[in-house]
Design an enzyme around this catalytic site. Structure first.
Site, mmCIF file in Angstrom:
data_model
loop_
_atom_site.group_PDB
_atom_site.id
_atom_site.type_symbol
_atom_site.label_atom_id
_atom_site.label_comp_id
_atom_site.label_asym_id
_atom_site.label_seq_id
_atom_site.Cartn_x
_atom_site.Cartn_y
_atom_site.Cartn_z
ATOM 1 N N SER A 146 36.141 38.622 38.761
ATOM 2 C CA SER A 146 34.718 38.870 38.528
ATOM 3 C C SER A 146 34.402 40.313 38.872
ATOM 4 O O SER A 146 35.100 40.933 39.695
ATOM 5 C CB SER A 146 33.880 37.940 39.414
ATOM 6 O OG SER A 146 32.507 38.291 39.386
ATOM 7 N N TYR A 159 31.472 33.762 47.453
ATOM 8 C CA TYR A 159 32.064 34.002 46.136
ATOM 9 C C TYR A 159 32.704 35.387 46.070
ATOM 10 O O TYR A 159 33.851 35.526 45.604
ATOM 11 C CB TYR A 159 30.984 33.861 45.058
ATOM 12 C CG TYR A 159 31.504 33.987 43.650
ATOM 13 C CD1 TYR A 159 32.164 32.930 43.040
ATOM 14 C CD2 TYR A 159 31.327 35.153 42.915
ATOM 15 C CE1 TYR A 159 32.650 33.028 41.744
ATOM 16 C CE2 TYR A 159 31.799 35.270 41.616
ATOM 17 C CZ TYR A 159 32.459 34.202 41.032
ATOM 18 O OH TYR A 159 32.933 34.311 39.745
ATOM 19 N N LYS A 163 36.767 36.444 45.387
ATOM 20 C CA LYS A 163 37.224 37.288 44.284
ATOM 21 C C LYS A 163 37.865 38.579 44.786
ATOM 22 O O LYS A 163 38.818 39.086 44.175
ATOM 23 C CB LYS A 163 36.054 37.584 43.334
ATOM 24 C CG LYS A 163 35.535 36.339 42.618
ATOM 25 C CD LYS A 163 36.634 35.590 41.873
ATOM 26 C CE LYS A 163 36.100 34.426 41.056
ATOM 27 N NZ LYS A 163 37.172 33.710 40.338
#
Length: 254
Positions: A146, A159, A163
């Site tokens: 991402s 999150y 990543k």
């Protein structure tokens, strides 16, 4: 004069494993690889969704087969990859997000997100690499990361952490397996219109924040990722490893 030849983007004769293939970016990548000539094995938990996608790909005359599997089950995943591989290409698009303020992070949510986004991704990548090394073959392994692997984001501490971790193990694996001809990279999209992305796009103030950050002025579509998947899978990217292909509309440019 002998002119250089452009390396091919075709994947004929290649075998690809696409995890998270039942919807969104994973489905789009599976379509792209199959269209480019790869024989694609589709992995997801939902057997019915996989069967429908396999049927749709075969109608086009493309090669596809289903593999119903939860990649957080590490032993089952390792066994399945060993039984069905080796695979020349891996695209892991399986992912999870449970957004919220860092002060409110629930340990169970933290574990669920990290178990899939980091732990399962790590061991799936390793499993495919093991098969290639045993067979003495090169390959191209990709995790869908991402843009949030390169910046921070509102309500995205967990999150973003996962990543960033994927980017770290990607670089280390690329260094370790490069001498064996195995390339390891990430694809880092901005917000894409998928069931996962719509969780954020449906919130007006979040959508404004997103559109203000994306210099090209629009949210991404799954089609924006498909060309990148074929490029990194193909000989056209033969000297690219240990890096990230950002498809972020300029988000991270400043």
């Amino acid at each position: 004069m002998i002119l250089p030849q452009t390396p091919g983007f075709r994947l004929d004769g290649k075998r690809a494993l696409v995890a998270g293939a039942s919807s969104g970016i994973g489905m789009a990548c599976a379509v792209a690889l199959a269209e480019a000539g790869a024989a694609v094995t589709l992995v997801a938990r939902r057997a019915d969704a996989l069967a429908a996608l396999v049927d749709a790909l075969r109608v086009k005359g493309w090669q596809a087969s289903p593999l119903a599997l939860d990649i957080t089950d590490l032993s089952a995943t390792e066994a399945a990859v060993a039984d069905t591989g080796p695979f020349d290409v891996l695209i892991n698009s399986a992912g999870l997000a449970r957004h919220g303020p860092a002060l409110d992070t629930d340990p169970q949510d933290y574990d669920a997100v990290t178990d899939l986004n980091v732990k399962a991704a790590y061991f799936l990548t390793r499993a495919v690499a093991r098969g290639l090394i045993a067979a003495g073959k090169p390959g191209s392994l990709m995790n869908i990361s991402s843009q949030m692997a390169h910046v921070g984001g509102i309500d995205r501490a967990v999150y973003c952490a996962t990543k960033h971790a994927v980017e770290g193990f990607t670089k280390s694996m690329a260094i370790e397996w490069g001498p064996k001809g195995i390339r390891v990279n990430t694809i880092c999209p901005t917000f894409i219109r998928t069931p996962l992305g719509e969780q954020t796009l449906a919130i007006p103030e979040r959508r404004k924040w997103i559109e203000d950050k994306i210099k090209l002025g629009r949210v991404g579509e799954v089609e924006d990722v498909m060309g990148a998947a074929v490029f990194l899978a193909s000989d056209a990217s033969a000297l690219i490893t240990g890096t990230s292909l950002l498809i972020d509309g300029g988000w991270t440019a400043d």
